[in-house]
Design a protein around this motif. Structure first.
Motif, PDB file in Angstrom:
ATOM      1  N   LEU A 176      -8.469   6.122   4.676  1.00 16.88           N
ATOM      2  CA  LEU A 176      -7.470   5.390   5.452  1.00 16.88           C
ATOM      3  C   LEU A 176      -6.531   6.338   6.170  1.00 16.88           C
ATOM      4  O   LEU A 176      -6.222   7.422   5.687  1.00 16.88           O
ATOM      5  CB  LEU A 176      -6.676   4.467   4.530  1.00 16.88           C
ATOM      6  CG  LEU A 176      -5.519   3.687   5.153  1.00 16.88           C
ATOM      7  CD1 LEU A 176      -5.537   2.227   4.678  1.00 16.88           C
ATOM      8  CD2 LEU A 176      -4.170   4.324   4.811  1.00 16.88           C
ATOM      9  N   ARG A 201      -6.019   9.458   3.689  1.00 12.77           N
ATOM     10  CA  ARG A 201      -5.919   9.151   2.267  1.00 12.77           C
ATOM     11  C   ARG A 201      -7.199   8.475   1.776  1.00 12.77           C
ATOM     12  O   ARG A 201      -7.824   7.710   2.511  1.00 12.77           O
ATOM     13  CB  ARG A 201      -4.721   8.231   2.010  1.00 12.77           C
ATOM     14  CG  ARG A 201      -3.422   8.857   2.502  1.00 12.77           C
ATOM     15  CD  ARG A 201      -2.250   7.918   2.453  1.00 12.77           C
ATOM     16  NE  ARG A 201      -1.050   8.562   3.000  1.00 12.77           N
ATOM     17  CZ  ARG A 201       0.159   8.023   2.994  1.00 12.77           C
ATOM     18  NH1 ARG A 201       0.349   6.817   2.480  1.00 12.77           N
ATOM     19  NH2 ARG A 201       1.182   8.675   3.515  1.00 12.77           N
ATOM     20  N   GLU A 202      -7.569   8.761   0.543  1.00 13.30           N
ATOM     21  CA  GLU A 202      -8.727   8.124  -0.070  1.00 13.30           C
ATOM     22  C   GLU A 202      -8.258   7.031  -1.016  1.00 13.30           C
ATOM     23  O   GLU A 202      -7.372   7.254  -1.843  1.00 13.30           O
ATOM     24  CB  GLU A 202      -9.582   9.151  -0.818  1.00 13.30           C
ATOM     25  CG  GLU A 202     -10.855   8.566  -1.370  1.00 13.30           C
ATOM     26  CD  GLU A 202     -11.886   9.605  -1.762  1.00 13.30           C
ATOM     27  OE1 GLU A 202     -12.957   9.208  -2.270  1.00 13.30           O
ATOM     28  OE2 GLU A 202     -11.636  10.815  -1.556  1.00 13.30           O
ATOM     29  N   LEU A 203      -8.839   5.843  -0.873  1.00 20.27           N
ATOM     30  CA  LEU A 203      -8.436   4.689  -1.668  1.00 20.27           C
ATOM     31  C   LEU A 203      -9.360   4.504  -2.858  1.00 20.27           C
ATOM     32  O   LEU A 203     -10.559   4.768  -2.783  1.00 20.27           O
ATOM     33  CB  LEU A 203      -8.474   3.420  -0.810  1.00 20.27           C
ATOM     34  CG  LEU A 203      -7.686   3.431   0.500  1.00 20.27           C
ATOM     35  CD1 LEU A 203      -7.789   2.067   1.183  1.00 20.27           C
ATOM     36  CD2 LEU A 203      -6.229   3.808   0.275  1.00 20.27           C
ATOM     37  N   GLU A 204      -8.785   4.033  -3.956  1.00 22.61           N
ATOM     38  CA  GLU A 204      -9.585   3.665  -5.119  1.00 22.61           C
ATOM     39  C   GLU A 204      -8.854   2.573  -5.888  1.00 22.61           C
ATOM     40  O   GLU A 204      -7.655   2.326  -5.675  1.00 22.61           O
ATOM     41  CB  GLU A 204      -9.851   4.860  -6.018  1.00 22.61           C
ATOM     42  CG  GLU A 204      -8.620   5.462  -6.655  1.00 22.61           C
ATOM     43  CD  GLU A 204      -8.946   6.597  -7.612  1.00 22.61           C
ATOM     44  OE1 GLU A 204      -8.026   7.025  -8.325  1.00 22.61           O
ATOM     45  OE2 GLU A 204     -10.111   7.040  -7.660  1.00 22.61           O
ATOM     46  N   SER A 207      -3.857   5.365  -3.686  1.00 22.21           N
ATOM     47  CA  SER A 207      -4.268   6.231  -2.576  1.00 22.21           C
ATOM     48  C   SER A 207      -3.728   7.632  -2.782  1.00 22.21           C
ATOM     49  O   SER A 207      -2.592   7.810  -3.236  1.00 22.21           O
ATOM     50  CB  SER A 207      -3.792   5.670  -1.228  1.00 22.21           C
ATOM     51  OG  SER A 207      -2.387   5.557  -1.171  1.00 22.21           O
ATOM     52  N   THR A 212      -9.128   1.569   7.656  1.00 20.57           N
ATOM     53  CA  THR A 212     -10.102   2.510   7.109  1.00 20.57           C
ATOM     54  C   THR A 212     -11.145   2.903   8.145  1.00 20.57           C
ATOM     55  O   THR A 212     -11.432   2.166   9.084  1.00 20.57           O
ATOM     56  CB  THR A 212     -10.811   1.900   5.889  1.00 20.57           C
ATOM     57  OG1 THR A 212     -11.473   0.682   6.280  1.00 20.57           O
ATOM     58  CG2 THR A 212      -9.814   1.596   4.783  1.00 20.57           C
ATOM     59  N   VAL A 267      -4.569  -1.006  -5.980  1.00 19.42           N
ATOM     60  CA  VAL A 267      -5.120  -0.019  -5.056  1.00 19.42           C
ATOM     61  C   VAL A 267      -4.254   1.231  -5.103  1.00 19.42           C
ATOM     62  O   VAL A 267      -3.032   1.161  -4.926  1.00 19.42           O
ATOM     63  CB  VAL A 267      -5.170  -0.560  -3.611  1.00 19.42           C
ATOM     64  CG1 VAL A 267      -5.650   0.537  -2.650  1.00 19.42           C
ATOM     65  CG2 VAL A 267      -6.095  -1.769  -3.520  1.00 19.42           C
ATOM     66  N   GLY A 307      -1.417   8.176  -7.254  1.00 19.72           N
ATOM     67  CA  GLY A 307      -1.420   7.300  -6.093  1.00 19.72           C
ATOM     68  C   GLY A 307      -1.138   5.844  -6.369  1.00 19.72           C
ATOM     69  O   GLY A 307      -1.326   5.002  -5.480  1.00 19.72           O
ATOM     70  N   LEU A 352       0.831  -1.199   0.000  1.00 17.98           N
ATOM     71  CA  LEU A 352       0.000   0.000   0.000  1.00 17.98           C
ATOM     72  C   LEU A 352       0.864   1.247   0.000  1.00 17.98           C
ATOM     73  O   LEU A 352       0.511   2.274  -0.574  1.00 17.98           O
ATOM     74  CB  LEU A 352      -0.921  -0.011   1.224  1.00 17.98           C
ATOM     75  CG  LEU A 352      -2.036   1.020   1.254  1.00 17.98           C
ATOM     76  CD1 LEU A 352      -3.037   0.757   0.140  1.00 17.98           C
ATOM     77  CD2 LEU A 352      -2.743   1.021   2.607  1.00 17.98           C
ATOM     78  N   ASP A 353       2.015   1.175   0.653  1.00 21.16           N
ATOM     79  CA  ASP A 353       2.964   2.286   0.739  1.00 21.16           C
ATOM     80  C   ASP A 353       4.352   1.668   0.732  1.00 21.16           C
ATOM     81  O   ASP A 353       4.663   0.811   1.556  1.00 21.16           O
ATOM     82  CB  ASP A 353       2.716   3.088   2.018  1.00 21.16           C
ATOM     83  CG  ASP A 353       3.499   4.391   2.080  1.00 21.16           C
ATOM     84  OD1 ASP A 353       4.713   4.378   1.791  1.00 21.16           O
ATOM     85  OD2 ASP A 353       2.905   5.422   2.439  1.00 21.16           O
ATOM     86  N   LYS A 366     -13.690   5.528   0.704  1.00 16.45           N
ATOM     87  CA  LYS A 366     -12.932   4.624   1.557  1.00 16.45           C
ATOM     88  C   LYS A 366     -11.689   5.383   2.000  1.00 16.45           C
ATOM     89  O   LYS A 366     -10.794   5.660   1.213  1.00 16.45           O
ATOM     90  CB  LYS A 366     -12.564   3.345   0.807  1.00 16.45           C
ATOM     91  CG  LYS A 366     -12.004   2.268   1.708  1.00 16.45           C
ATOM     92  CD  LYS A 366     -12.915   1.899   2.872  1.00 16.45           C
ATOM     93  CE  LYS A 366     -14.229   1.318   2.444  1.00 16.45           C
ATOM     94  NZ  LYS A 366     -15.050   0.890   3.616  1.00 16.45           N
TER      95      LYS A 366
END
Length: 481
Positions: free
Chosen positions: A280, A306-309, A321, A270, A319, A442, A259-260, A278
């Motif tokens: 986080l 952060r917003e996830l998509e 962010s 989340t 994913v 992201g 994710l990062d 969504k």
């Protein structure tokens, strides 16, 4: 209360990220949205600036925008069942637990009890006053350990199709799923992860949720934090994309995805009860050195929310962010241009009268190498850029100030670009002692701490050849304190 009075003017203190007034903080817990307020609970030891695990509480802060925070007294304290470790919170709209006693819906937290003997169980507490006070459930624990080490970090969600609650639980090297009609009695449904993903350390802080892929199709995402075993050493958070059938989660890919990719984003989960988004938040540190970073009155901070998509790249779903749009309210515009012509290098701080200790920078550049150098007059500098030959983004903090407190800290951290070609989109957030790099909307994200002996005063952007930066925007950021 002024910034000076509460100590938020200390060296290295972040100015637009949440950190506690004092003492230790780690994992975000119990993140729930209700009645116009975002609740952030967090692992907190109120009397020490290092983790006193037998005395772990849930700290508490609230916000109406995820940007400006009000810290409240600790919400949940240890008791005869043990210390209060990580967990989650939900709004019991249907009063399934039968604990509502007024007009407000009941907020219910599910958390890990960690006793002295190390046999972790799951407990429950509830609030009928919008999260201001919490009552422990009289029949705790609600899920007892069957003799398994590392049995913790429950994340609960309501599964509308089957009208019941589900819990993801970290169990040493995998995730177990449980279901319940009332949050009090839990039945094991399935397991996930023994033979997939990164296994360099203990699995922690799972989170399972659905996201739309942009075409109306629903996919499910499983987040799992791991310590150690991260891509740049120590702790990090991996994710899996797949399907949940109301019984088990099945991943659709076998490769390891982070994710990062930076060293300093861990245990991110989340917010529950947020519609159509969504969101986080992660703990901005790393267990390799979190207890000895050079801050004294407090230790620990959160990433920006952060917003996830989901995004599609070469037929694969990932994913992504990005910082939430609410952060833009902190902008103090100094330099805005549709395009910036760059011959070789420019000091953005000097050109746009920006204080580079806290800023938000965005631009799009051709697929070519570039580098940003943040520096001070003490000869300290932080490097951020893109290595075209290796197709890697990097953050180099080896000469960015204090590093001697840990051999694991002074490193050059890298992350491979996912997109194969085309322009590179950059969003960069810097806040006194942290940097968050978001690339290509992201797709690849890197978060890193650094500790200069004096604030950076120069921000030099350089490329190997003449180019024009599109969509260039730079803003100094206001302090939230």
């Amino acid at each position: 209360m002024s910034k000076t009075e509460v100590g938020f003017n200390e060296q290295h203190r972040l100015q637009y990220h949440f950190s506690p007034k004092e003492m230790w903080m780690n994992d975000p817990n119990g993140m729930v949205y209700y009645d116009g307020e975002y609740h952030l609970f967090f692992q907190h030891t109120p009397h020490t600036s290092t983790p006193d695990f037998p005395n772990m509480h849930w700290g508490h802060a609230i916000s109406t925008d995820m940007v400006h925070w009000k810290e409240l007294p600790p919400a949940i304290a240890p008791d005869e069942h043990g210390a209060i470790f990580s967990g989650s919170a939900v709004v019991d709209y249907n009063n399934t637990a039968g604990l509502q006693s007024g007009k407000d819906k009941t907020l219910i937290s599910i958390f890990t009890y960690s006793p002295a003997n190390g046999v972790q169980n799951q407990g429950m507490a509830y609030s009928n006053d919008r999260g201001r006070t919490w009552v422990k459930y009289e029949n705790n624990p609600v899920l007892q350990n069957q003799g398994i080490a590392d049995f913790r970090d429950p994340k609960v969600f309501w599964y509308e199709r089957d009208q019941k609650w589900f819990m993801t639980l970290a169990v040493k090297d995998h995730v177990e799923l449980y279901s319940s009609p009332d949050l009090k009695f839990w039945t094991k449904e399935s397991e996930f992860g023994q033979s997939i993903g990164a296994h360099g350390g203990i699995w922690e802080c799972p989170d399972l949720f659905s996201l739309s892929d942009g075409n109306g199709a629903e996919k499910w995402v499983m987040l799992v934090s791991i310590n150690p075993g991260g891509p740049n050493g120590g702790s990090a958070t991996q994710y899996f994309i797949g399907d949940f059938d109301g019984h088990k989660f099945t991943a659709e890919h076998s490769d390891i995805r982070w994710l990062d990719n930076g060293p300093d984003n861990y245990a991110g989960v989340t917010w529950s009860n947020v519609k159509r988004r969504k969101l986080l938040l992660g703990w901005m540190s790393n267990w390799e050195y979190s207890q000895i970073v050079p801050t004294n009155k407090w230790r620990g901070a959160m990433t920006v929310p952060r917003e996830l998509e989901l995004v599609k790249i070469d037929g694969q779903t990932y994913v992504a962010s990005m910082p939430v749009s609410e952060l833009n309210t902190l902008h103090e515009s100094k330099g805005l241009k549709a395009g910036l012509a760059l011959n070789s290098s420019v000091d953005l701080a000097e050109t746009y009268d920006i204080q580079p200790s806290k800023f938000d920078l965005s631009f799009t550049i051709e697929n070519k190498p570039f580098e940003l150098k943040l520096s001070n007059d003490d000869g300290e500098y932080l490097l951020v850029g893109y290595d075209l030959g290796n197709r890697e983004f990097y953050i180099d903090r080896r000469r960015a100030g204090k590093t001697s407190f840990s051999d694991a800290f002074g490193r050059r951290n890298t992350a491979k670009r996912i997109s194969n070609d085309g322009n590179i989109e950059i969003r960069l957030l810097v806040d006194v002692s942290s940097i968050e790099l978001f690339t290509d909307d992201g797709e690849v994200v890197m978060t890193s701490l650094f500790f200069p002996n004096s604030d950076f005063t120069h921000l030099e952007l350089s490329t190997e050849s003449k180019t024009t930066l599109k969509g260039f925007e730079i803003n100094e950021m206001k302090s939230i304190w």
